[in-house]
Design a protein around this motif. Structure first.
Motif, PDB file in Angstrom:
ATOM      1  N   ARG A 136      39.382  32.389  38.116  1.00 42.02           N
ATOM      2  CA  ARG A 136      38.549  32.034  39.261  1.00 42.02           C
ATOM      3  C   ARG A 136      37.401  33.015  39.450  1.00 42.02           C
ATOM      4  N   THR A 137      37.569  34.250  38.957  1.00 39.75           N
ATOM      5  CA  THR A 137      36.548  35.277  39.092  1.00 39.75           C
ATOM      6  C   THR A 137      35.985  35.622  37.723  1.00 39.75           C
ATOM      7  N   GLY A 138      34.685  35.775  37.637  1.00 44.59           N
ATOM      8  CA  GLY A 138      34.066  36.114  36.369  1.00 44.59           C
ATOM      9  C   GLY A 138      34.486  37.483  35.877  1.00 44.59           C
ATOM     10  N   SER A 139      34.241  37.733  34.597  1.00 44.83           N
ATOM     11  CA  SER A 139      34.701  38.980  33.982  1.00 44.83           C
ATOM     12  C   SER A 139      34.048  40.205  34.593  1.00 44.83           C
ATOM     13  N   SER A 140      32.881  40.040  35.218  1.00 50.20           N
ATOM     14  CA  SER A 140      32.186  41.200  35.784  1.00 50.20           C
ATOM     15  C   SER A 140      32.956  41.838  36.923  1.00 50.20           C
ATOM     16  N   TYR A 141      33.961  41.164  37.430  1.00 49.07           N
ATOM     17  CA  TYR A 141      34.806  41.687  38.509  1.00 49.07           C
ATOM     18  C   TYR A 141      35.793  42.729  37.993  1.00 49.07           C
ATOM     19  N   TYR A 142      36.019  42.758  36.674  1.00 49.32           N
ATOM     20  CA  TYR A 142      37.112  43.541  36.110  1.00 49.32           C
ATOM     21  C   TYR A 142      36.643  44.680  35.214  1.00 49.32           C
TER      22      TYR A 142
END
Length: 125
Positions: free
Chosen positions: A27-33
């Motif tokens: 649900r969240t793009g990779s830039s969150y991680y």
């Protein structure tokens, strides 16, 4: 939550190169991680290889791979990569992609809650 799928493993001779890829989805793009690579050789504990910050501006590599391996990411494609050059037989292991939403890129494996299933890398002498 994020799902991680590794690819690109295989067999290489010593001195060769391989590029591992890890596709992230959720649900969240990779830039969150914060994203990282770990590896586990037979009979050994899983060890840190490299990690990269959310924006890709900060990276951390284990001493054992420094100068040979490079972690990178493409947030537009939700991908993280591990370029492995000058491979050695001791690099033989299952390589895992990992993700976390908080903390430092220097954190150990216990700080990463999300893991892929791994991809085998075998380096022959």
């Amino acid at each position: 939550q994020v799902q991680l799928v590794e690819s690109g493993g295989g067999l290489s001779q010593a001195g060769g190169s391989l590029r591992l890829s890890c596709a992230t989805s959720g649900r969240t793009g990779s830039s969150y991680y914060i994203l990282a690579w770990f590896r586990q050789a037979p009979g050994k504990e899983r060890e840190f290889v490299a990690a990269i910050s959310r924006g890709g501006d900060s990276r951390n590599h284990a001493d054992s791979v420094k100068g040979r391996f490079t972690i990178s990411r493409d947030n537009a494609k939700n991908m993280v990569y591990l370029q492995m050059n000058s491979l050695k037989p001791e690099d033989t292991a299952v390589y895992y992609c990992a993700a976390k939403s908080a903390g430092l890129i220097s954190g150990g494996r216990g700080s990463y809650p999300y893991w892929g299933q791994g991809t085998q890398v075998t380096v022959s002498s």
